[in-house]
Design an enzyme around this catalytic site. Structure first.
Site, PDB file in Angstrom:
ATOM      1  N   GLY A 513      29.463  11.546  -6.670  1.00 60.40           N
ATOM      2  CA  GLY A 513      30.735  11.973  -6.092  1.00 60.40           C
ATOM      3  C   GLY A 513      31.199  13.255  -6.726  1.00 60.40           C
ATOM      4  N   ARG A 514      32.158  13.883  -6.095  1.00 64.35           N
ATOM      5  CA  ARG A 514      32.620  15.175  -6.559  1.00 64.35           C
ATOM      6  C   ARG A 514      34.053  15.318  -6.090  1.00 64.35           C
ATOM      7  NH1 ARG A 514      30.189  20.472  -7.552  1.00 64.35           N
ATOM      8  NH2 ARG A 514      28.143  19.546  -7.863  1.00 64.35           N
ATOM      9  N   GLY A 515      34.932  15.705  -6.955  1.00 67.93           N
ATOM     10  CA  GLY A 515      36.332  15.852  -6.556  1.00 67.93           C
ATOM     11  C   GLY A 515      37.004  16.922  -7.375  1.00 67.93           C
ATOM     12  N   GLY A 518      36.491  16.558 -11.149  1.00 65.65           N
ATOM     13  CA  GLY A 518      35.165  16.741 -11.730  1.00 65.65           C
ATOM     14  C   GLY A 518      34.082  16.065 -10.920  1.00 65.65           C
ATOM     15  N   VAL A 520      31.061  13.154 -10.534  1.00 68.12           N
ATOM     16  CA  VAL A 520      30.803  11.785 -10.988  1.00 68.12           C
ATOM     17  C   VAL A 520      29.304  11.495 -10.916  1.00 68.12           C
ATOM     18  CG1 VAL A 520      31.453   9.378 -10.706  1.00 68.12           C
ATOM     19  CG2 VAL A 520      33.014  11.169  -9.963  1.00 68.12           C
ATOM     20  N   LYS A 534      32.402  10.361 -15.238  1.00 65.38           N
ATOM     21  CA  LYS A 534      33.060  11.510 -14.608  1.00 65.38           C
ATOM     22  C   LYS A 534      33.164  12.634 -15.619  1.00 65.38           C
ATOM     23  CE  LYS A 534      36.623  12.413 -11.461  1.00 65.38           C
ATOM     24  NZ  LYS A 534      37.014  11.604 -10.351  1.00 65.38           N
ATOM     25  N   ASP A 631      47.064  11.970  -6.009  1.00 67.91           N
ATOM     26  CA  ASP A 631      45.964  12.354  -5.130  1.00 67.91           C
ATOM     27  C   ASP A 631      45.426  11.127  -4.386  1.00 67.91           C
ATOM     28  OD1 ASP A 631      44.230  14.014  -3.837  1.00 67.91           O
ATOM     29  OD2 ASP A 631      42.891  14.330  -5.541  1.00 67.91           O
TER      30      ASP A 631
END
Ligand SMILES: *[C@@H]1O[C@H](CO)[C@@H](O)[C@H](O)[C@H]1NC(C)=O
Ligand SMILES: *[C@@H]1O[C@H](CO)[C@@H](O)[C@H](O)[C@H]1NC(C)=O
Ligand SMILES: *[C@@H]1O[C@H](CO)[C@@H](O)[C@H](O)[C@H]1NC(C)=O
Ligand SMILES: *[C@@H]1O[C@H](CO)[C@@H](O)[C@H](O)[C@H]1NC(C)=O
Ligand SMILES: *[C@@H]1O[C@H](CO)[C@@H](O)[C@H](O)[C@H]1NC(C)=O
Ligand SMILES: *[C@@H]1O[C@H](CO)[C@@H](O)[C@H](O)[C@H]1NC(C)=O
Ligand SMILES: *[C@@H]1O[C@H](CO)[C@@H](O)[C@H](O)[C@H]1NC(C)=O
Length: 794
Positions: A513-515, A518, A520, A534, A631
């Site tokens: 994952g990416r947000g 940062g 993951v 993360k 968020d």
């Protein structure tokens, strides 16, 4: 000795006597055992895990008990309060013994022949006693039906699959774990003078504590995976959750109950879960007049002019070295300040918005008042005539004053009542209800984030656990396993080294994952647990601040929140380690190209909406108004295998760069489309921004489309504000089906859909009119088929 032998021989004419080298598997009527055989086990469970027999608790004092064979940890006792003597003297006909008599009654008798305990069964002479692999001692009748079992009368320990029911409770001293009349599992202090509940927090109702009062099943048990679940909705998950580990739940001498797991490599028990997080919240801990002090290590102490009643036992508390007689004129008395102290509950009375001087005088002029607590700011005055549950927290925004004779001299602690009282700036009070919570406010922050102080407490608590515990109870009277447990608990949420995490993730190979915060990665820890690691970008905080902050987040444990297991902070590297959640995030299910078989059904959607609301309500309301997520979006709602929602990334807003300039639109947190208008307007940010985002998510769950980035209606692109207008009209025209995801092909609950859209729209309105998360939760629960809560009206 000869006489003894003779008696034994004599008795063995009538009874089968356990002098056998190997323990029995079963006990039949007419057999007995005496403590002389204490070094031999009497009954052994088939797999040898548990033993039953006489357990020595003093030089010549014994309990009839069940214990873990290898570690000798006692899990059940027949006679916890009245031990039996070990050795019979020749003048006594019988020694102490446990015997199964011809009627089928299992009886424990003392040396003088008196019955200390009995099973009160009468199942005849074909009765059999055996110890099962579960640790349950059972008495079976001739039809092999259980007529009595030790699982039904627990002492201080609950073994896996042993039910704590409405008529049973765990006891340790004055502390009890039991189901209250409102179906809620609680911890109670029931002392000689006062009775009070201390867990779950008495400052909140059951719902706010995450408990359900409307399930009268009243059963709690520990399962094989390390979940301690209760019919009121409580679920404590062992930090080493998983099968194949020996565990137990025990209410310890200090009044807290803990989950212990057996660590086979060290051969000892470690704490893997507990009820009360802050030990000073346990009532009765330091006795009457005693103070549980968190500053500089957890310890009990007496207030000024008081001494311990029994220097070996804090439960007995402290007593004053003076007397207050009602005849004495009150001018003879003054008060001694105890900074940041309070005695929880049992107030004579309380007054708000009065001056310190007035509070002082109320207590001085009342002969029944022996102490008062005053909190500046709101000017709360609590007067008391009985002092229990004393606590000192460095950040408690008030002080306690003890009434003492004027003749009492102590230049250090005595104060003049003209002392300057520094009042806090307006609105800085965090106190809710009574004295259970303590807070300070960081001056310059606009955010309604009250968790700074809690972070400090969190960090402090770890410190306390590490350093203070031995001081507090002394090594001597604390089980070894408990000490180890305390070390362990600090390891549960722990600091990882960078190298450790690099290895766990195979050099950050598998990105999952990416947000904004940062990237993951999937990782496998040394103990084979799968985690999500993360790697944070944009963290500006220094080491200590970061440490304190993540420690707090790591303490948050809720079924609908992704659990943080640890962190790493080395040089510029900041990493967080989370539990791994099985399925993907909600957006993949709602907007991804999914085949029909993985399409989210209506009830799953409703469950996700409900779970998300639960998680957010917990963050906003449960522990203080302390965490705004900032968020909320489908990407941050992860789904378990059973499609339970788990919110990720909470608390991270606090870690991100947030100098004053970053409040402008370009640097702000959150994701376009889900952000409340106040972000752009540079207004103070509070929990209502999450409510807004939740509203958007709710609409997306119903419609199955990314409404936040515009919707296609009748083949034309409609932007978000227009969509909302449209939704309002649809709602008014009662044609809800037009809004619901067409992929569901009409399989939905119209009542629930209407409720969801209605709630969503109320979330998207003006921020003063947006409901709070707990109101939303209540509303959703009232439409939940699986819940029978009272209906909620708008
Ligand atoms: C046996 O001894 C206990 C205390 O040791 C006493 O309480 C009890 O009354 C005695 N019973 C008889 C029958 O003497
Ligand atoms: C007693 O009954 C239980 C439950 O039916 C059974 O599991 C156990 O094996 C029985 N004990 C003996 C000695 O047969
Ligand atoms: C009540 O609790 C029991 C045990 O946890 C559970 O099986 C049952 O489904 C619950 N009932 C309701 C109505 O929630
Ligand atoms: C404080 O409260 C008590 C009742 O709790 C009341 O009798 C008393 O008058 C109040 N005092 C002031 C100064 O408000
Ligand atoms: C208390 O202090 C006052 C003045 O500091 C002193 O005169 C008096 O003797 C002291 N009394 C006692 C009992 O120590
Ligand atoms: C209280 O504070 C004021 C202002 O700081 C100061 O002038 C005064 O002397 C203080 N009074 C006492 C008793 O310390
Ligand atoms: C505190 O509140 C009062 C009344 O609510 C107001 O008059 C005062 O100016 C406020 N003080 C500060 C420092 O905001």
């Amino acid at each position: 000795m000869a006489a003894l032998l003779f008696l034994s021989l004599l008795s063995s004419l009538f009874f089968q006597f356990c002098s056998c080298e190997s323990p029995w598997q079963i006990m039949t009527t007419g057999s007995y055992m005496t403590p002389e055989d204490h070094d031999r086990i009497f009954l052994l469970s088939p797999d040898s895990t548990f033993s039953c027999g006489f357990h020595r608790v003093g030089t010549n004092a014994f309990n009839f008990a069940i214990w873990y064979t290898t570690v000798k940890t006692v899990v059940w006792t027949a006679n916890p309060y009245s031990t039996v003597n070990g050795y019979s003297s020749p003048v006594n006909l019988y020694g102490s013994r446990i015997s199964l008599n011809k009627d089928g009654n299992l009886v424990l008798t003392d040396t003088n022949g008196s019955t200390v305990w009995e099973s009160k069964t009468s199942s005849g002479k074909h009765t059999i006693v055996s110890l099962l692999d579960t640790g349950n001692l059972v008495i079976n009748d001739s039809g092999n039906k259980i007529v009595w079992q030790s699982f039904d009368s627990p002492t201080d320990t609950l073994l896996p699959w042993q039910n704590l029911k409405k008529d049973t409770r765990l006891v340790s001293g004055y502390h009890y774990l039991y189901f209250d009349n409102d179906n809620v599992l609680r911890l109670l202090y029931d002392g000689p003078e006062i009775t009070s509940i201390y867990w779950p927090s008495p400052d909140y109702d059951a719902l706010a504590n995450g408990r359900n009062r409307y399930n009268s099943t009243r059963v709690a048990f520990l399962d094989d995976m390390g979940n301690f679940v209760s019919s009121d909705g409580l679920n404590i998950v062992a930090s080493d959750s998983g099968p194949g580990i020996k565990r137990r739940i025990t209410i310890d001498k200090d009044g807290n109950f803990r989950m212990y797991s057996f660590d086979a490599s060290t051969g000892s028990w470690v704490v893997t879960g507990q009820a009360v997080i802050q030990m000073c919240y346990v009532h009765g801990l330091c006795g009457k007049n005693g103070l549980c002090d968190y500053s500089g290590g957890l310890k009990c102490r007496c207030p000024p002019e008081h001494v311990m009643v029994d220097p070996t036992d804090w439960n007995k508390g402290c007593k004053p070295t003076f007397t207050i007689s009602s005849k004495q004129p009150h001018e003879d008395f003054t008060f001694v300040k105890q900074p940041h102290a309070d005695f929880y509950g049992f107030d004579l009375g309380s007054n708000k918005s009065i001056s310190f001087e007035a509070c002082w005088n109320i207590c001085l002029s009342s002969s029944s008042c022996i102490s008062f607590t005053y909190k500046g700011g709101d000017g709360w005055c609590y007067t008391k005539n009985i002092l229990y549950n004393g606590q000192v927290y460095p950040y408690f925004p008030g002080d306690n004053y003890m009434k003492v004779p004027k003749s009492f001299n102590s230049s250090a602690s005595s104060i003049s009542k003209q002392e300057n009282l520094t009042c806090r700036p307006n609105g800085s009070e965090i106190m809710l209800g009574s004295a259970n919570m303590y807070g300070i406010k960081k001056d310059n922050i606009k955010w309604i984030y009250f968790y700074v102080f809690a972070a400090i407490l969190g960090a402090l608590e770890l410190l306390v656990i590490v350093t203070g515990w031995c001081l507090f109870f002394g090594k001597s009277n604390m089980p070894k396993s408990m000490e180890d447990g305390y070390k362990m608990i600090t390891n549960q949420f722990r600091r990882f080294t960078y190298r450790e995490l690099r290895e766990a993730t195979g050099k950050f190979k598998e990105e999952i994952g990416r947000g904004g915060a940062g990237i993951v990665y999937r990782g496998v820890l040394e103990d084979k647990r799968i985690v999500a690691v993360k790697k944070l970008t944009n963290v500006s905080q220094g080491e200590e601040e970061f440490w304190a902050e993540v420690t707090l987040i790591g303490r948050i444990n809720h079924i609908n929140l992704v659990r943080m297991m640890g962190f790493c902070s080395e040089g510029k590297n900041r990493l967080l380690v989370y539990e791994y959640v099985e399925n993907e995030s909600l957006d993949k299910y709602l907007f991804g190209d999914r085949t029909t078989e993985s399409l989210l059904g209506w009830s799953q959607r409703y469950k996700i909406a409900l779970g998300t609301a639960r998680g957010l309500a917990y963050l906003h309301h449960e522990c203080l108004e302390w965490i705004v997520h900032c968020d909320v979006k489908p990407e941050n709602i992860l789904l378990t295998r059973d499609f339970d929602a788990k919110i990720a990334d909470f608390g991270l807003a606090k870690l991100a760069k947030r100098d004053s300039a970053s409040f402008n639109f370009t640097h702000m947190r959150g994701t376009m489309g889900y952000m409340a208008p106040e972000w752009a307007l540079n207004l103070p940010i509070n929990a209502k921004v999450d409510v807004y985002s939740y509203g958007v998510v709710l609409l997306e769950i119903v419609t199955g489309t990314r409404v936040s980035s515009g919707v296609i209606v009748d083949e034309t692109q409609v932007d978000f504000p227009d969509f909302i207008q449209e939704a309002k009209q649809i709602l008014a025209s009662e044609s809800i089906a037009d809004l619901v995801d067409a992929k569901l092909k009409g399989h939905f609950d119209p009542e629930q859909a209407i409720a969801m859209v209605r709630i969503a729209l109320s979330c998207l309105g003006d921020r003063s009119k947006r409901p709070t998360m707990d109101k939303i939760l209540q509303a959703l629960m009232s439409f939940d088929d699986e819940d029978d809560h009272p209906a909620y009206s708008y």
